[in-house]
Write an enzyme that holds these catalytic residues in place. Structure first.
Site, short mmCIF file in Angstrom:
data_model
loop_
_atom_site.label_atom_id
_atom_site.label_comp_id
_atom_site.label_asym_id
_atom_site.label_seq_id
_atom_site.Cartn_x
_atom_site.Cartn_y
_atom_site.Cartn_z
N LYS A 81 30.13 9.42 13.39
CA LYS A 81 29.17 10.17 12.48
C LYS A 81 28.61 11.03 13.51
O LYS A 81 28.08 12.08 13.04
CB LYS A 81 27.84 9.00 12.36
CG LYS A 81 28.32 7.92 11.21
CD LYS A 81 28.06 8.85 9.69
CE LYS A 81 28.19 7.77 8.49
NZ LYS A 81 27.96 8.56 7.31
N TYR A 124 31.80 3.59 14.84
CA TYR A 124 31.17 4.34 13.77
C TYR A 124 30.15 5.07 14.22
O TYR A 124 30.20 6.38 13.47
CB TYR A 124 30.23 3.05 13.09
CG TYR A 124 29.52 3.61 11.76
CD1 TYR A 124 29.97 3.57 10.45
CD2 TYR A 124 28.10 3.91 12.31
CE1 TYR A 124 28.95 3.94 9.59
CE2 TYR A 124 27.30 4.25 11.00
CZ TYR A 124 27.82 4.30 9.72
OH TYR A 124 27.02 4.60 8.64
N PHE A 134 26.50 -6.87 4.48
CA PHE A 134 25.33 -6.32 5.23
C PHE A 134 24.32 -7.58 5.31
O PHE A 134 23.94 -8.37 4.42
CB PHE A 134 24.46 -5.12 4.73
CG PHE A 134 25.29 -3.94 4.83
CD1 PHE A 134 24.90 -2.90 5.58
CD2 PHE A 134 26.37 -3.71 3.83
CE1 PHE A 134 25.57 -1.77 5.67
CE2 PHE A 134 27.00 -2.51 4.12
CZ PHE A 134 26.72 -1.41 4.89
N SER A 152 23.44 8.74 10.70
CA SER A 152 23.13 7.44 10.80
C SER A 152 22.27 7.28 12.01
O SER A 152 22.68 8.17 13.12
CB SER A 152 24.20 6.45 11.10
OG SER A 152 23.86 5.31 11.35
N GLY A 200 30.94 8.99 -2.36
CA GLY A 200 30.48 7.61 -2.05
C GLY A 200 29.74 7.36 -3.23
O GLY A 200 28.63 6.48 -3.08
N PRO A 249 30.08 -5.96 19.24
CA PRO A 249 30.53 -5.92 20.63
C PRO A 249 29.48 -5.30 21.40
O PRO A 249 29.17 -5.29 22.59
CB PRO A 249 32.03 -5.20 20.80
CG PRO A 249 32.46 -5.54 19.28
CD PRO A 249 31.30 -5.58 18.34
N ARG A 258 15.42 -3.82 13.56
CA ARG A 258 15.70 -2.69 12.96
C ARG A 258 14.62 -2.15 11.98
O ARG A 258 13.60 -2.74 11.83
CB ARG A 258 17.00 -2.85 11.86
CG ARG A 258 18.26 -3.28 12.53
CD ARG A 258 18.66 -1.94 12.95
NE ARG A 258 20.02 -2.43 13.85
CZ ARG A 258 20.31 -2.60 15.24
NH1 ARG A 258 19.26 -2.72 16.18
NH2 ARG A 258 21.73 -2.83 15.71
N SER A 287 31.08 1.94 5.81
CA SER A 287 29.70 1.84 6.07
C SER A 287 29.37 0.89 6.97
O SER A 287 28.07 0.67 7.48
CB SER A 287 28.96 1.63 4.63
OG SER A 287 29.64 0.36 4.07
N GLY A 306 28.75 3.51 -4.10
CA GLY A 306 27.99 2.90 -3.24
C GLY A 306 26.45 2.56 -3.56
O GLY A 306 26.04 3.07 -4.44
N GLU A 309 22.83 5.03 14.15
CA GLU A 309 23.96 4.78 15.15
C GLU A 309 24.46 5.78 16.17
O GLU A 309 25.23 5.66 17.03
CB GLU A 309 24.97 4.07 14.36
CG GLU A 309 24.91 2.97 13.84
CD GLU A 309 24.66 1.56 14.61
OE1 GLU A 309 25.17 1.78 15.66
OE2 GLU A 309 23.94 0.72 14.36
#
Length: 337
Positions: free
Chosen positions: A158, A154, A192, A130, A8, A284, A221, A85, A11, A132
């Site tokens: 992870k 996602y 993003f 993450s 990655g 969602p 966040r 991502s 990125g 998440e």
């Protein structure tokens, strides 16, 4: 010389990590998607900050291709930053998210362990996890002890990689899962919300747009500075003991606050007429609050964030205004009334 492999690398995080490792004099190898042009601006930028970087083309979804590459490079440190991502995109392609964010990480762990066994020397691996993985956590802030209960494809992918790190750690691999909360910079892609905001505000300030369309403004966040988080990654890999770390600022802000701070950077206090919300941009399932407790990283690694929320927003807006001004023939930005 420390031999390092970074997935990655093209990125946001890969750029800042390779820049740091290049400055240290490491022998850095970067994995790129097959077909990535060396003329790609992201690749050119990497060459600028890490001139001795060596590139390798590997499709992470074809996990059988990873082990021969690891054996050939024989890295001392592996940083797995690659993957899908976007949480939103994972809903469109949950299988792809599982392959790249989950199975590829497991393959890297297995390849690192095999190299350690065959070479007789320690190989260290960092998995970029993450927030998440915690989903809609019942506790706030979240820490390393928070139950892993993802609510998106996602997050689920992870979470699999996160658990596999522990499996290989028990097999003797110095493996670390770094649970990264949202971290931003001018190198954030426009997909993003943070960069969408700063870029949109910059365009409005220059008279190029009249409106910014977003999803929910109430989502909260924990936003940090990407270079800080890559410093945490290096510290975790080089720590004497391998364990998991939450990396976060411990301060949450709403999207509304981010928008207000971005408009303030261009002299706009009454920003509401320029912003419209659209339900199409709402995920969602989206945890309303993500807030991390980085106490373990502070205690064990001596890590603390160096850039606060206002500094992050200001740096991103300033960069977007500068780039857009240059592309418009050097026009000076002016505040919207």
């Amino acid at each position: 010389m420390t031999v390092v492999l970074v997935t990655g690398a093209a990125g946001q995080d890969g750029y800042y990590l390779c820049r740091r490792l290049g400055r240290e004099g490491c022998d850095v190898h970067a994995l790129l998607r097959p077909g990535t042009s060396l003329a790609d601006p992201r690749v050119r930028d990497l060459r600028t900050v890490a001139p001795s970087l060596t590139f390798h083309e590997v499709d992470l979804a074809r996990t059988g291709r990873l082990r021969p590459v690891i054996e050939a490079i024989a890295p001392d440190e592996i940083y797995n930053l690659a993957g899908m991502s976007s949480v939103a995109r994972s809903w469109e392609d949950p299988v792809g998210a599982g392959e790249v964010n989950g199975l590829a990480a497991a393959s890297l762990l297995e390849a690192a362990h095999a190299l350690q066994e065959s070479s007789g020397r320690q190989v260290r691996l960092l998995q970029a996890s993450s927030a998440e993985i915690f989903g809609s956590a019942a506790e706030s802030p979240q820490s390393e002890a928070t139950p892993v209960r993802p609510t998106s494809p996602y997050g689920a992918a992870k979470a699999y990689a996160h658990h596999m790190v522990e499996v290989y750690r028990q097999r003797g691999l110095h493996a670390t899962s770094l649970v990264l909360y949202n971290h931003e910079s001018p190198r954030r892609p426009l997909t993003f919300v943070t960069r969408k905001i700063t870029h949109g505000v910059a365009r409005i300030s220059l008279g190029l747009e009249t409106q910014l369309v977003l999803g929910s403004l109430d989502v909260q966040r924990d936003w940090g500075w990407a270079p800080d988080y890559m410093d945490a990654a290096v510290a975790a890999v080089r720590a004497d003991r391998s364990q998991d770390y939450v990396v976060a600022t411990g301060v949450a802000h709403t999207v509304r606050e981010f928008v207000a701070a971005a408009f303030a950077c261009v002299g706009v206090t009454r920003w509401e007429p320029y912003v419209r919300t659209d339900p199409a941009f709402v995920r969602p399932v989206d945890p309303s609050v993500q807030l991390g407790d980085a106490g373990r990283a502070a205690a064990d690694l001596g890590w603390r964030p160096t850039m606060d929320f206002d500094g992050i927003v200001s740096a991103m807006v300033a960069n977007d205004v500068e780039e857009l001004s240059r592309s418009q023939g050097g026009e000076r930005p002016f505040p919207v009334r």
